[in-house]
Design an enzyme around this catalytic site. Structure first.
Site, PDB file in Angstrom:
ATOM      1  CB  CYS A   1      -0.934   0.044   1.142  1.00  0.00           C
ATOM      2  SG  CYS A   1      -1.911  -1.416   1.673  1.00  0.00           S
TER       3      CYS A   1
ATOM      4  NE  ARG B   1       4.522   2.261  -1.912  1.00  0.00           N
ATOM      5  CZ  ARG B   1       5.433   1.652  -1.542  1.00  0.00           C
ATOM      6  NH1 ARG B   1       6.390   1.733  -2.175  1.00  0.00           N
ATOM      7  NH2 ARG B   1       5.733   0.897  -0.311  1.00  0.00           N
TER       8      ARG B   1
ATOM      9  CD1 TRP C   1      -2.826  -4.974  -4.448  1.00  0.00           C
ATOM     10  CD2 TRP C   1      -1.221  -5.662  -3.159  1.00  0.00           C
ATOM     11  NE1 TRP C   1      -2.415  -6.154  -5.062  1.00  0.00           N
ATOM     12  CE2 TRP C   1      -1.371  -6.529  -4.144  1.00  0.00           C
ATOM     13  CE3 TRP C   1      -0.263  -6.060  -2.253  1.00  0.00           C
ATOM     14  CZ2 TRP C   1      -0.768  -7.646  -4.464  1.00  0.00           C
ATOM     15  CZ3 TRP C   1       0.629  -7.069  -2.431  1.00  0.00           C
ATOM     16  CH2 TRP C   1       0.342  -7.990  -3.313  1.00  0.00           C
TER      17      TRP C   1
ATOM     18  CG  ASN D   1       2.972  -0.917   3.180  1.00  0.00           C
ATOM     19  OD1 ASN D   1       2.262  -1.729   2.724  1.00  0.00           O
ATOM     20  ND2 ASN D   1       4.264  -0.515   2.425  1.00  0.00           N
ATOM     21  N   GLY D   2       1.619  -3.108   5.401  1.00  0.00           N
ATOM     22  CA  GLY D   2       2.379  -4.244   6.114  1.00  0.00           C
ATOM     23  C   GLY D   2       1.139  -5.313   6.422  1.00  0.00           C
TER      24      GLY D   2
ATOM     25  CD  GLU E   1       9.402 -10.780 -17.701  1.00  0.00           C
ATOM     26  OE1 GLU E   1       9.199  -9.530 -17.774  1.00  0.00           O
ATOM     27  OE2 GLU E   1       9.685 -11.232 -16.709  1.00  0.00           O
TER      28      GLU E   1
ATOM     29  CE  LYS F   1       5.944  -7.989 -17.494  1.00  0.00           C
ATOM     30  NZ  LYS F   1       7.177  -8.632 -17.111  1.00  0.00           N
TER      31      LYS F   1
ATOM     32  CD  GLU G   1       3.537  -8.812 -14.555  1.00  0.00           C
ATOM     33  OE1 GLU G   1       4.156  -9.004 -13.243  1.00  0.00           O
ATOM     34  OE2 GLU G   1       4.005  -8.700 -15.587  1.00  0.00           O
TER      35      GLU G   1
ATOM     36  CG  HIS H   1       9.441 -35.069 -22.205  1.00  0.00           C
ATOM     37  ND1 HIS H   1       9.933 -36.455 -22.110  1.00  0.00           N
ATOM     38  CD2 HIS H   1      10.359 -34.729 -23.384  1.00  0.00           C
ATOM     39  CE1 HIS H   1      10.938 -36.846 -22.828  1.00  0.00           C
ATOM     40  NE2 HIS H   1      11.272 -35.772 -23.455  1.00  0.00           N
TER      41      HIS H   1
ATOM     42  CE  LYS I   1       7.381  -1.568 -11.154  1.00  0.00           C
ATOM     43  NZ  LYS I   1       7.508  -1.897 -12.447  1.00  0.00           N
TER      44      LYS I   1
END
Length: 586
Positions: free
Chosen positions: A2, A27, A74, A100-101, A463, A467, A470, A486, A581
């Site tokens: 947050c 954030r 968040w 935050n936390g 990667e 992307k 996300e 396989h 982020k």
């Protein structure tokens, strides 16, 4: 993660708080709220949505008072609701907090407070702090004693700012970022310099286990035992205040288009650190490299680069997994820690484990004043400027360039890399996005996409899948080319798109064969290559560059594809749902 902010000064607090929250919205963006103090009374407003949305509904920025706190959330504890949004008032309404936390012992504390007559309106762990502060303030009548007693009772990783009805602000930090901005006539408390960089570039990065009290135009910084703590004022680079979209529709697109410049800047302000890193690695007993998300994918590429071009064995470790096998780190080794923010909880925990094993820590990080940078023996700066889009783009390519530069040093500069040529090839891809936009339209209604790569292109496949997940919420999965038969081949049918990473290098023919096997099952093939082929249903061309530079050449069009596919699916590329982020909580 947050964003938290506090203001204590001589001008109206609310507009400053709202503007700071807007700049830190990457954030957390589930909900937003502001509380201000005026005439010994706390006023509080909050709601679900992004800063601009909530502000337009309830006018956060016209709240009275020259002292205030704010928050964007968040969600970790409790659903996304108005009630769970911050700030949270104490039962008396005389104290309000933003946090935050995570408070690990919140259930125990909540039960205890409820038994003592305190009630709770939200589902959050944060409201515990507000009521603990009230209880302790009523007992002591002193803000310093109140903070000391409160932090002694709560367990977990946290940063919080508390506003008292008498006009005092206090803030505590324990394993979550908290920065003091020092202005001429005012003070700022923020989880990010973006919260106040417009007003001052003088910052105090609070140490872990410290708290600050702001009162009557002065501040004091103390440790959790109440002793005065040492601190220094740092000049923050104004570059990190340049967080505006300009003419771009989204930060993500702006940051993708900045890469021809950022790859030329990567590591350039810390060249001595690159030299020192190469020297350490030449004499290292063991070398480990860690990161989370995109940074871990950089670590996978680093493994192959160090092995092939420097003959140095490197073991990549996912930061979140190291806590379950700490004995895998041998004493007196080297840990390279990669993190854009330098605040990711998993990366910092991995560093802590490595330091216990007496390892040297080399940090590759964007913010040189971050927690990771302060923990490291050697710090290499990405130097790519603020990255606001939640999905990493320019930070990834900057990480790769730094890895290339380290390997170059290890090879005594025998490995030649033309970064100017690489920059121009990126510009060439970015100048002609039409073909990528057409392919993005085809992804609008699909549910599954697979990305196949071999050798050094396999980490790029991972990667690429990240992307796509996300930004588009499409189920995406990276596949190593040699493993196709396989298991993954069973998933291929007419409903599936497969993105083939296939530059003209030693992997080309084998990967083309895999593409034909997939196509025979009816799947649509998107080829990422410098050579066109009839096996591709859609071809996205890349520049022909040195073999070791193909990873950068490949990821640029995939970033663009993910961005434009997000627009087709009407998702917000800057703020993907459920993501933030930098993950500063577990």
């Amino acid at each position: 993660m947050c964003s938290i902010i506090g203001y204590y000064g001589k001008t109206s607090a609310a507009p400053i708080l709202v503007k700071g929250l807007k700049r830190m919205e990457y954030r957390g963006y589930d909900s937003v709220g502001v509380a201000t103090e005026s005439d010994n009374r706390i006023e509080l407003k909050k709601g679900i949505g992004k800063v601009d949305e909530v502000n337009s509904k309830i006018q956060l920025d016209i709240m009275p008072g020259k002292i205030g706190i704010g928050h964007t959330r968040w969600a970790t504890h409790g659903k996304v609701t108005d009630t769970n949004a911050h700030p949270h008032p104490s039962n008396s309404g005389k104290i309000a907090i933003v946090h935050n936390g995570i408070i690990e012992n919140f259930e125990e504390l909540k039960q205890r407070l409820e038994n003592e007559g305190y009630s709770f309106k939200s589902e959050t762990d944060s409201e515990i702090i507000a009521n603990l502060l009230q209880k302790n303030y009523e007992l002591t009548g002193d803000v310093k004693e109140t903070i000391m007693k409160t932090v002694s009772e709560i367990k977990g990783h946290y940063a919080f700012v508390a506003m008292f009805e008498n006009g005092q602000l206090a803030a505590a930090r324990y394993h979550e970022p908290l920065i003091i901005g020092v202005g001429k006539d005012d003070f700022f408390l923020s989880s990010d310099v973006l919260g106040f960089i417009e007003y001052t570039d003088d910052a105090i990065y609070m140490e872990n286990g410290n708290f600050v009290i702001l009162d009557k135009d002065r501040f004091q910084i103390l440790d959790f035992d109440g002793n005065h703590a040492k601190y220094g004022i740092t000049k923050v680079s104004k570059e990190f205040g340049d967080a505006y979209k300009g003419d771009y529709a989204h930060f993500t697109l702006k940051e993708i288009y900045e890469q021809p410049e950022t790859i030329l800047k990567a590591g350039e302000k810390t060249l001595d650190a690159i030299d020192k890193t190469a020297d350490y690695l030449r004499h290292a007993k063991n070398v480990y490299i860690t990161g989370s998300g995109t940074s871990y994918n950089s670590a996978l590429i680093a493994k192959q680069m160090f092995s092939k071009y420097a003959k140095i064995k490197v073991e990549p470790i996912m930061s979140s997994e190291l806590q379950f096998s700490p004995d895998s780190i041998e004493e007196n080794s080297i840990l390279i820690a990669i993190s854009q923010s330098g605040e990711s909880a998993d990366v910092l925990d991995a560093v802590k484990i490595a330091k216990k094993a007496k390892c040297k820590i080399i940090a590759i990080v964007n913010l040189l004043t971050s927690s990771l940078a302060r923990e490291a023996d050697v710090v290499i700066g990405m130097n790519c400027g603020p990255e606001i889009g939640v999905a990493a783009t320019k930070s990834f390519t900057s990480q790769l360039v730094i890895i290339y530069k380290i390997v170059q040093k290890l090879s005594n500069n025998e490995m030649k890399i033309d970064f100017d040529k690489m920059s121009k090839s990126i510009s060439k891809t970015l100048d002609k996005p039409i073909r990528i936009q057409i392919v993005a339209q085809k992804l609008k209604n699909i549910s599954d996409i697979y990305v196949l790569g071999r050798g050094i292109h396999y980490p790029i496949a991972i990667e690429a899948a990240l992307k796509l997940k996300e930004l588009t919420y499409i189920h995406a999965e990276g596949i190593p080319g040699g493993e196709l038969k396989h298991g993954p081949l069973a998933l291929m049918d007419e409903s599936v798109f497969v993105l083939i990473i296939n530059p003209n290098d030693s992997t080309y023919l084998d990967t083309l064969t895999s593409a034909r096997e997939i196509k025979a099952r009816g799947s649509k093939i998107i080829g990422i290559s410098d050579i066109e082929s009839d096996v591709y249903d859609y071809w996205i061309d890349i520049s022909n560059v040195e073999e070791l530079m193909f990873p950068i050449s490949e990821i640029i069009p995939i970033q663009l594809l993910s961005y434009y596919a997000a627009l087709e699916k009407d998702t917000d590329p800057d703020y993907p749902r459920n993501l933030a982020k930098s993950v500063t909580v577990k």
